[in-house]
Design a protein around this motif. Structure first.
Motif, PDB file in Angstrom:
ATOM      1  N   SER A 117       0.807  -1.228   0.000  1.00  0.00           N
ATOM      2  CA  SER A 117       0.000   0.000   0.000  1.00  0.00           C
ATOM      3  C   SER A 117       0.830   1.263   0.000  1.00  0.00           C
ATOM      4  N   PHE A 120       0.244   3.636  -3.230  1.00  0.00           N
ATOM      5  CA  PHE A 120      -0.936   4.498  -3.382  1.00  0.00           C
ATOM      6  C   PHE A 120      -1.141   5.422  -2.195  1.00  0.00           C
ATOM      7  N   GLN A 131     -10.812   5.754  -6.544  1.00  0.00           N
ATOM      8  CA  GLN A 131      -9.513   5.117  -6.761  1.00  0.00           C
ATOM      9  C   GLN A 131      -8.894   4.657  -5.437  1.00  0.00           C
ATOM     10  N   CYS A 135      -7.938   0.764  -4.780  1.00  0.00           N
ATOM     11  CA  CYS A 135      -6.574   0.374  -4.409  1.00  0.00           C
ATOM     12  C   CYS A 135      -6.562  -0.362  -3.084  1.00  0.00           C
ATOM     13  N   SER A 138      -8.187  -3.979  -3.539  1.00  0.00           N
ATOM     14  CA  SER A 138      -7.325  -4.874  -4.317  1.00  0.00           C
ATOM     15  C   SER A 138      -6.083  -5.262  -3.539  1.00  0.00           C
ATOM     16  N   THR A 139      -5.524  -4.324  -2.764  1.00  0.00           N
ATOM     17  CA  THR A 139      -4.344  -4.640  -1.958  1.00  0.00           C
ATOM     18  C   THR A 139      -4.674  -5.664  -0.877  1.00  0.00           C
TER      19      THR A 139
END
Length: 802
Positions: A117, A120, A131, A135, A138-139
């Motif tokens: 992470s 981002f 977004q 992020c 998905s992480t």
């Protein structure tokens, strides 16, 4: 017997004319059978004089093909019947996909998440809310896939929870001893087998006791979870017979969509003059950023309810919160500042749940949709509600008589207000009518355009705050999940999100103008979410006493239609209370008159004796006593008493402030439940005196528990911890001149013209009980101290002779 056994059959000559329910003995006997949930299957005459004396009582058994023969050998006839004694077998549990997260996975997750992470988070200023959420999810999924990848697994039965390495080792020794005895057949080998078997049983009992004790300790403050867990241990329900496939999920999805569409299409708004609404003079324009410490405390208090699309299971989410907390805080503050709700937070997964186990599981209408939202969406909604609620309270925007989902409000406080008003009417010799309105799928048919207009004009939400709510309501979708299968997604163009934090408060704001419609006709009312109670005193000399009510109902129906809400006229119920006058023209309500009806979990009857409510409480309590008797041997006295309070005392105490003034017979029946619970807990025999047992357990008798609840409401009303409609019923006595009683915190007892059973209204009973308390009890500094002092005072009154 009914506590000890799951299936009971009682047959014989009872010498009670159950065919004449109006007689006192038959009436009492039938009430007793109903309270203990016994079924009587004989309907015809069983004696030559035409009475039904020979009965077949059953519980947990199916009795059918009952026939009464001819009396040949005596003046009684033979009764024949068929009895089903087979047991239902459970189907194998379906295979699901899940993650096996090891106990030490939190530290590994922290390392991998921090690395993944970093990219981002360092450029977070350049990413928008959508977004940032993408992020983050998905992480989390990438990290969990490396630590605990998804695997096909069959859910374990609850019994496997206590079958650990210790019990398995003892079981292996049993099998080893059995093989040795079968091989040599010696007496010494047989003795070794018996000893091994006893050791195995003791080990299982110890481990089972430990498992249940831990379960009770973790959920003692949540009776619903506690009951669900213990019930699943004792009575594992069979798997659903519905095929868990994509086609089944699609059928459910289409059914739920068609239901809402059908309700909205059947609404045809008539001509109606909408009431003029007062607009809020103050405005709520934007949300303030929240701190990480604030969100951390909030996460600790949230229930760990999960959704299938959660990137991290909620329980594990709490373990890794120090790692993911800053990222979640950044997403929430970005959403509050930009007025945009991430699309991930607007995806609901609906799980069909059978309403009752007795219903046909193949009929889709017998299922209730349970909506599950992502855990992070609840954190976001809680952050919004924490800023909105003070604004609503300060400006008095919510209806005073709306008790749903509000602090210091409850179903009991709502019913206490309604019962108080009705008692003042009926106990003075008057009569009244109570109407319980039922709305069809009310939460699902709310119109988003009307709701946003109401937020802007009535509440005063404007600016970026209004844009946030606009984004919150738009673009929502749902999918149906059944086992491991899921349907396609469908948009949600109307309704407030069920299973959400903001849904109930938004619905309450949607109904705010309804109060103006009711007040215009002078009708008393009370709301609890979508449950609406209307009541009106009936004038004795009025030839059309229901005219204001019928006009009000016509306008209510028109207002609901204009707001895309449908009144379910078939399920709407009306009760005449203490009416003894000439017949009344009920008009459209003619088919809705009932001798009794259920409101917020309490059964109200036309004579206000609450006999059916008492029967329902007794029936429920003895069912749970029977359930709890199965686990008594596995629990310590302390844990078993905690379970007894969670399952039995909570049911005896639910809305027991309404029991003030009920008959001594009804009180004794409730006391029988408490006595049975105390005997089951302590192992006391039936013939032993129960008062010393209750005193040793520090259990207040039922009548003192009723007075305790009433006085608790009085204390809350005097200290700002009760709803305004309860506080307005209590008035502190203020003498015109200086008297000695001035410092004793006395209350004014209203003067009433009582002509019936006596005063039962809270505004009368509460001050009387309060004035009889010692000063040191009434002057307690806080509610916990008041509870302690009041219990001590009541203990001395209840057990002073022991």
């Amino acid at each position: 017997m009914l506590i000890k056994y799951d299936r009971i059959l009682i047959v014989g000559d009872f010498n009670i004319h159950v065919c004449c329910p109006s007689t006192l003995m038959a009436k009492d006997f039938l009430e007793l059978m109903e309270a203990f949930n016994l079924t009587q299957s004989v309907t015809g005459a069983t004696q030559i004089h035409g009475h039904t004396l020979d009965l077949v009582l059953s519980y947990g058994l199916t009795v059918h093909n009952v026939s009464v023969g001819d009396a040949v050998f005596s003046d009684h006839s033979p009764v024949r019947f068929d009895l089903d004694t087979h047991c239902n077998t459970s189907l194998p549990a379906p295979v699901r996909f899940g993650r096996f997260i090891k106990p030490d996975a939190a530290s590994a997750f922290a390392t991998l998440f921090s690395t993944a992470s970093e990219a981002f988070m360092t450029s977070g200023a350049a990413l928008d809310t959508e977004q940032l959420m993408n992020c983050f999810t998905s992480t989390c999924v990438t990290v969990l896939d490396s630590l605990a990848p998804l695997k096909a697994m069959r859910p374990k039965t609850k019994q496997e929870e206590w079958l650990n390495d210790v019990t398995r080792a003892a079981r292996r020794e049993c099998r080893k001893a059995e093989r040795r005895w079968k091989k040599d057949g010696l007496q010494v080998s047989y003795q070794i087998l018996k000893d091994s078997w006893r050791h195995y049983q003791n080990v299982v009992k110890i481990e089972k006791t430990k498992y249940l004790s831990d379960l009770i300790s973790d959920n003692i403050n949540n009776p619903r979870v506690l009951f669900k867990t213990i019930d699943s241990v004792l009575n594992p329900s069979p798997s659903t017979i519905l095929e868990q496939s994509y086609e089944t999920c699609e059928n459910f999805l289409q059914f739920f969509k068609d239901k809402v569409a059908s309700v909205r299409s059947n609404i045809s708004p008539p001509s109606f003059n909408m009431p003029t609404l007062t607009q809020c003079s103050k405005g709520f324009y934007q949300f303030e950023p929240v701190s990480l410490a604030f969100i951390t405390e909030m996460v600790k208090g949230l229930k760990p309810s999960s959704s299938p699309i959660d990137p991290v299971p909620p329980r594990f989410f709490r373990e890794v919160w120090p790692t993911v907390g800053p990222s979640v805080c950044a997403i929430i503050n970005s959403s509050l500042a930009s007025g945009i709700v991430p699309s991930f937070c607007k995806k609901a997964t609906v799980e069909p749940l059978l309403k009752k186990t007795s219903l046909d599981p193949s009929i889709l209408s017998n299922y209730r949709p349970i909506s599950k939202l992502p855990f992070i969406s609840k954190i976001l909604e809680r952050s919004v509600l924490a800023q909105m609620q003070p604004f609503l309270d300060e400006n008095g925007i919510l209806d005073t008589f709306q008790s749903g989902y509000r602090a210091f409000h409850s179903t009991e406080s709502a019913l206490l207000k309604v019962f108080n008003d009705l008692f003042l009417i009926t106990d003075s010799g008057g009569s009244a009518i109570l109407v319980l309105l039922d709305l069809t799928a009310a939460f699902d048919t709310v119109d988003h355009t009307i709701l946003l207009s109401r937020l802007e004009n009535c509440v005063g939400v404007r600016g970026s705050a209004l844009e946030w709510f606009r984004s919150y309501l738009s673009g929502r979708c749902l999918a149906v999940g059944l086992g491991g299968s899921y349907s396609s997604t469908a948009p949600l163009d109307c309704g407030v999100p069920q299973g959400s934090i903001l849904g109930p408060i938004l619905f309450a704001l949607y109904l705010v103008p309804l109060g103006a419609v009711l007040k215009k006709h002078g009708i008393s009312y009370h709301l609890y979410a979508d449950d609406c109670q209307l009541y009106l005193p009936l004038a004795k000399n009025d030839h059309a006493p229901l005219t204001p009510l019928l006009e009000c109902l016509r306008d209510v129906k028109a207002w609901l239609a204009h707001n895309f809400l449908m009144l379910n006229e078939e399920k709407t119920e009306a009760i005449l209370l203490n009416y003894k006058g000439p017949p009344i023209d009920f008009g459209p309500l003619q088919n809705n008159i009932r001798p009794s009806a259920t409101s917020l979990g309490v059964i109200i009857d036309s004579d206000f004796k609450l006999n059916k409510q008492i029967n329902a409480v007794i029936k429920s309590c003895f069912y749970h006593l029977r359930l709890l008797s199965k686990i008594k041997s596995f629990l310590s006295l302390q844990h078993f008493e905690q379970v007894m309070h969670a399952f039995i005392s909570s049911r005896l105490d639910y809305c027991n402030a309404l029991y003030s003034g009920i008959s001594q017979k009804s009180l004794s029946r409730l006391q029988l439940v408490q006595n049975s619970a105390a005997r089951l807990l302590t192992g006391t025999k039936k013939g032993e005196h129960i008062t010393p047992i209750l005193a040793s357990l520090h259990w207040l008798p039922v009548r003192f528990r009723i007075d305790f609840k009433i006085l608790l409401f009085v204390f809350k009303a005097l200290n700002g911890l009760a709803p305004k409609y309860i506080s307005d019923l209590i008035q502190v006595y203020s003498p015109a001149r200086s008297l000695r009683s001035e410092g004793q915190l006395q209350l004014v007892v209203p003067k009433t013209r009582l002509k019936t059973r006596g005063d039962r209204a809270f505004s009368v009973v509460g001050p009387k009980l309060w004035n009889s308390l010692p000063s040191q009890v009434k002057k307690a500094p806080n509610i916990e101290s008041f509870k302690s002092r009041l219990k001590t005072h009541f203990y001395s009154l209840a057990f002073s002779s022991e």
